[in-house]
Design a protein around this motif. Structure first.
Motif, PDB file in Angstrom:
ATOM      1  N   VAL A   1     -24.551-107.134 106.719  1.00  0.00           N
ATOM      2  CA  VAL A   1     -24.135-107.217 108.119  1.00  0.00           C
ATOM      3  C   VAL A   1     -22.850-108.029 108.220  1.00  0.00           C
ATOM      4  O   VAL A   1     -22.733-109.093 107.614  1.00  0.00           O
ATOM      5  CB  VAL A   1     -25.226-107.880 108.987  1.00  0.00           C
ATOM      6  N   LEU A   2     -21.902-107.529 109.000  1.00  0.00           N
ATOM      7  CA  LEU A   2     -20.671-108.242 109.312  1.00  0.00           C
ATOM      8  C   LEU A   2     -20.645-108.466 110.820  1.00  0.00           C
ATOM      9  O   LEU A   2     -20.673-107.512 111.597  1.00  0.00           O
ATOM     10  CB  LEU A   2     -19.438-107.440 108.877  1.00  0.00           C
ATOM     11  N   LEU A   3     -20.626-109.733 111.214  1.00  0.00           N
ATOM     12  CA  LEU A   3     -20.534-110.091 112.628  1.00  0.00           C
ATOM     13  C   LEU A   3     -19.127-110.577 112.909  1.00  0.00           C
ATOM     14  O   LEU A   3     -18.593-111.404 112.171  1.00  0.00           O
ATOM     15  CB  LEU A   3     -21.538-111.192 112.976  1.00  0.00           C
ATOM     16  N   LEU A   4     -18.535-110.075 113.981  1.00  0.00           N
ATOM     17  CA  LEU A   4     -17.165-110.437 114.349  1.00  0.00           C
ATOM     18  C   LEU A   4     -17.196-111.339 115.572  1.00  0.00           C
ATOM     19  O   LEU A   4     -17.766-110.984 116.604  1.00  0.00           O
ATOM     20  CB  LEU A   4     -16.346-109.170 114.639  1.00  0.00           C
ATOM     21  N   SER A   5     -16.572-112.501 115.458  1.00  0.00           N
ATOM     22  CA  SER A   5     -16.541-113.483 116.534  1.00  0.00           C
ATOM     23  C   SER A   5     -15.633-113.042 117.667  1.00  0.00           C
ATOM     24  O   SER A   5     -14.610-112.394 117.438  1.00  0.00           O
ATOM     25  CB  SER A   5     -16.035-114.817 115.989  1.00  0.00           C
TER      26      SER A   5
ATOM     27  N   ALA B   1     -34.739-108.477  98.703  1.00  0.00           N
ATOM     28  CA  ALA B   1     -33.848-109.642  98.792  1.00  0.00           C
ATOM     29  C   ALA B   1     -33.655-109.972 100.266  1.00  0.00           C
ATOM     30  O   ALA B   1     -33.813-109.112 101.132  1.00  0.00           O
ATOM     31  CB  ALA B   1     -32.500-109.331  98.142  1.00  0.00           C
ATOM     32  N   PRO B   2     -33.299-111.226 100.560  1.00  0.00           N
ATOM     33  CA  PRO B   2     -33.076-111.594 101.962  1.00  0.00           C
ATOM     34  C   PRO B   2     -31.878-110.853 102.556  1.00  0.00           C
ATOM     35  O   PRO B   2     -30.941-110.485 101.843  1.00  0.00           O
ATOM     36  CB  PRO B   2     -32.786-113.093 101.916  1.00  0.00           C
ATOM     37  N   LEU B   3     -31.933-110.618 103.848  1.00  0.00           N
ATOM     38  CA  LEU B   3     -30.818-110.035 104.573  1.00  0.00           C
ATOM     39  C   LEU B   3     -29.654-111.018 104.537  1.00  0.00           C
ATOM     40  O   LEU B   3     -29.822-112.194 104.846  1.00  0.00           O
ATOM     41  CB  LEU B   3     -31.225-109.750 106.023  1.00  0.00           C
ATOM     42  N   ARG B   4     -28.485-110.541 104.161  1.00  0.00           N
ATOM     43  CA  ARG B   4     -27.297-111.400 104.121  1.00  0.00           C
ATOM     44  C   ARG B   4     -26.339-110.997 105.223  1.00  0.00           C
ATOM     45  O   ARG B   4     -25.946-109.834 105.319  1.00  0.00           O
ATOM     46  CB  ARG B   4     -26.624-111.321 102.755  1.00  0.00           C
ATOM     47  N   VAL B   5     -25.984-111.985 106.031  1.00  0.00           N
ATOM     48  CA  VAL B   5     -25.148-111.764 107.199  1.00  0.00           C
ATOM     49  C   VAL B   5     -23.873-112.582 107.057  1.00  0.00           C
ATOM     50  O   VAL B   5     -23.926-113.813 106.919  1.00  0.00           O
ATOM     51  CB  VAL B   5     -25.891-112.168 108.494  1.00  0.00           C
ATOM     52  N   LEU B   6     -22.748-111.919 107.080  1.00  0.00           N
ATOM     53  CA  LEU B   6     -21.450-112.576 106.994  1.00  0.00           C
ATOM     54  C   LEU B   6     -20.896-112.652 108.418  1.00  0.00           C
ATOM     55  O   LEU B   6     -20.703-111.626 109.059  1.00  0.00           O
ATOM     56  CB  LEU B   6     -20.529-111.766 106.084  1.00  0.00           C
ATOM     57  N   PHE B   7     -20.692-113.863 108.900  1.00  0.00           N
ATOM     58  CA  PHE B   7     -20.209-114.084 110.261  1.00  0.00           C
ATOM     59  C   PHE B   7     -18.751-114.492 110.185  1.00  0.00           C
ATOM     60  O   PHE B   7     -18.420-115.567 109.713  1.00  0.00           O
ATOM     61  CB  PHE B   7     -21.055-115.156 110.930  1.00  0.00           C
ATOM     62  N   HIS B   8     -17.859-113.603 110.625  1.00  0.00           N
ATOM     63  CA  HIS B   8     -16.416-113.849 110.602  1.00  0.00           C
ATOM     64  C   HIS B   8     -16.054-114.716 111.794  1.00  0.00           C
ATOM     65  O   HIS B   8     -15.826-114.236 112.898  1.00  0.00           O
ATOM     66  CB  HIS B   8     -15.663-112.511 110.634  1.00  0.00           C
ATOM     67  N   VAL B   9     -16.028-116.037 111.548  1.00  0.00           N
ATOM     68  CA  VAL B   9     -15.802-117.012 112.603  1.00  0.00           C
ATOM     69  C   VAL B   9     -15.216-118.278 111.968  1.00  0.00           C
ATOM     70  O   VAL B   9     -15.435-118.535 110.791  1.00  0.00           O
ATOM     71  CB  VAL B   9     -17.135-117.331 113.332  1.00  0.00           C
TER      72      VAL B   9
ATOM     73  N   TRP C   1     -23.946-102.551 108.604  1.00  0.00           N
ATOM     74  CA  TRP C   1     -23.812-102.679 110.051  1.00  0.00           C
ATOM     75  C   TRP C   1     -22.700-103.669 110.371  1.00  0.00           C
ATOM     76  O   TRP C   1     -22.591-104.709 109.731  1.00  0.00           O
ATOM     77  CB  TRP C   1     -25.133-103.159 110.652  1.00  0.00           C
ATOM     78  N   VAL C   2     -21.875-103.330 111.365  1.00  0.00           N
ATOM     79  CA  VAL C   2     -20.821-104.222 111.872  1.00  0.00           C
ATOM     80  C   VAL C   2     -21.076-104.404 113.362  1.00  0.00           C
ATOM     81  O   VAL C   2     -21.253-103.415 114.088  1.00  0.00           O
ATOM     82  CB  VAL C   2     -19.404-103.627 111.648  1.00  0.00           C
ATOM     83  N   HIS C   3     -21.097-105.658 113.797  1.00  0.00           N
ATOM     84  CA  HIS C   3     -21.286-105.946 115.219  1.00  0.00           C
ATOM     85  C   HIS C   3     -20.204-106.897 115.693  1.00  0.00           C
ATOM     86  O   HIS C   3     -19.949-107.924 115.068  1.00  0.00           O
ATOM     87  CB  HIS C   3     -22.659-106.567 115.486  1.00  0.00           C
ATOM     88  N   SER C   4     -19.581-106.548 116.813  1.00  0.00           N
ATOM     89  CA  SER C   4     -18.577-107.404 117.443  1.00  0.00           C
ATOM     90  C   SER C   4     -19.195-108.029 118.686  1.00  0.00           C
ATOM     91  O   SER C   4     -19.845-107.346 119.480  1.00  0.00           O
ATOM     92  CB  SER C   4     -17.351-106.579 117.844  1.00  0.00           C
ATOM     93  N   PHE C   5     -18.972-109.320 118.852  1.00  0.00           N
ATOM     94  CA  PHE C   5     -19.474-110.008 120.032  1.00  0.00           C
ATOM     95  C   PHE C   5     -18.562-109.822 121.234  1.00  0.00           C
ATOM     96  O   PHE C   5     -18.741-110.467 122.253  1.00  0.00           O
ATOM     97  CB  PHE C   5     -19.686-111.496 119.740  1.00  0.00           C
ATOM     98  N   THR C   6     -17.569-108.941 121.103  1.00  0.00           N
ATOM     99  CA  THR C   6     -16.707-108.592 122.231  1.00  0.00           C
ATOM    100  C   THR C   6     -16.778-107.088 122.467  1.00  0.00           C
ATOM    101  O   THR C   6     -17.195-106.325 121.593  1.00  0.00           O
ATOM    102  CB  THR C   6     -15.233-108.973 121.969  1.00  0.00           C
ATOM    103  N   ALA C   7     -16.339-106.670 123.637  1.00  0.00           N
ATOM    104  CA  ALA C   7     -16.359-105.250 123.968  1.00  0.00           C
ATOM    105  C   ALA C   7     -15.243-104.482 123.253  1.00  0.00           C
ATOM    106  O   ALA C   7     -15.423-103.340 122.859  1.00  0.00           O
ATOM    107  CB  ALA C   7     -16.231-105.059 125.479  1.00  0.00           C
ATOM    108  N   GLY C   8     -14.082-105.103 123.052  1.00  0.00           N
ATOM    109  CA  GLY C   8     -12.942-104.421 122.450  1.00  0.00           C
ATOM    110  C   GLY C   8     -13.040-104.325 120.945  1.00  0.00           C
ATOM    111  O   GLY C   8     -12.983-105.335 120.252  1.00  0.00           O
ATOM    112  N   VAL C   9     -13.215-103.120 120.430  1.00  0.00           N
ATOM    113  CA  VAL C   9     -13.320-102.920 118.985  1.00  0.00           C
ATOM    114  C   VAL C   9     -12.294-101.922 118.449  1.00  0.00           C
ATOM    115  O   VAL C   9     -12.280-101.642 117.254  1.00  0.00           O
ATOM    116  CB  VAL C   9     -14.739-102.468 118.574  1.00  0.00           C
TER     117      VAL C   9
END
Length: 134
Positions: free
Chosen positions: A76-80, A25-33, A103-111
């Motif tokens: 994948v969960l991306l955090l704005s 199945a395709p990779l599903r990415v949820l972008f919290h923005v 996988w969770v990735h934050s686009f900021t340094a503070g997590v």
């Protein structure tokens, strides 16, 4: 302007690329923005350049803004970087539904604010948390 391979793109490829694993199945990415914000469009355009071609991306802030099936199957969960003070609470409502999270990735340094809620849910407790630095 991006020069050379983008670090997030390299991580996507190494974790979820077609060569590294067979995908049914395709990779599903949820972008919290906030989707209506101008920066969201810029992020979305960049993500489409670095994600696998068949990846699916949804943007939103609250559980009601996402398709329930998408949330359940998102890996994948991306955090704005531009979300207000109640971000942790909003993310906390998403996590119990994200059973396939890898996988969770934050686009900021503070997590630090996310660590407790990520550890409190089975799928997110196992998922690596990465962040932008510098």
């Amino acid at each position: 302007r991006l020069r050379g391979p983008h670090p997030v793109g390299l991580l996507f490829c190494s974790c979820f690329g077609q060569k590294s694993m067979a995908r049914s199945a395709p990779l599903r990415v949820l972008f919290h923005v906030a989707p209506a914000e101008p920066y969201a469009l810029r992020f979305q355009e960049r993500l489409h350049r670095i994600l696998p071609a068949d990846a699916e991306l949804q943007l939103g802030l609250t559980l009601s803004e996402f398709s329930p099936k998408f949330v359940q199957s998102a890996e994948v969960l991306l955090l704005s970087p531009y979300i207000g003070g109640d971000t942790v609470k909003k993310v906390a409502t998403l996590l119990p539904e994200m059973s396939q999270l890898r996988w969770v990735h934050s686009f900021t340094a503070g997590v630090d604010a996310f660590l407790e809620i990520l550890r409190s849910h089975e799928a997110s407790a196992k998922a690596p948390l990465t962040n932008a630095k510098g």
